[in-house]
Design a protein around this motif. Sequence first.
Motif: not given
Length: 124
Positions: A39-43, A82-89
């Motif tokens: 859950q991202a802020p506001g979403k 496992q999270m690779n190639s993470l993006k700001p989103e």
Amino acid sequence: QVQLVESGGGLVQAGDSLRVSCAASGRTFSTYAMGWFRQAPGKEREFVASISGSGGNTYYADFVKGRFTIARDNAKNTVYLQMNSLKPEDTAVYYCAGSRYRTMSYGSNAYAYWGQGTQVTVSS
């Protein structure tokens, strides 16, 4: 009852990797599927990945396919993301969840148990 405790979140840069974990206690771990939501802020909270009780089947949201991998170690009562190639989103609070069922599901209604969440922040 099942208790879930996430760990491993943090602040990383875009392109980095990070692994979050979720330790379970209570019910026999292999008897229920596990999932990761975020859950991202506001979403609204959204499905990320799910794994069956045996670990033999997995399912991913389209936006993480090829970048994230869900796995479980039933001997350690732990599920991993496992999270690779993470993006700001990808910045969000990540929650692990224990299903009511052995088979995996992307619907939050299938999950009866939730952890407290761990913050993952990806800077650009």
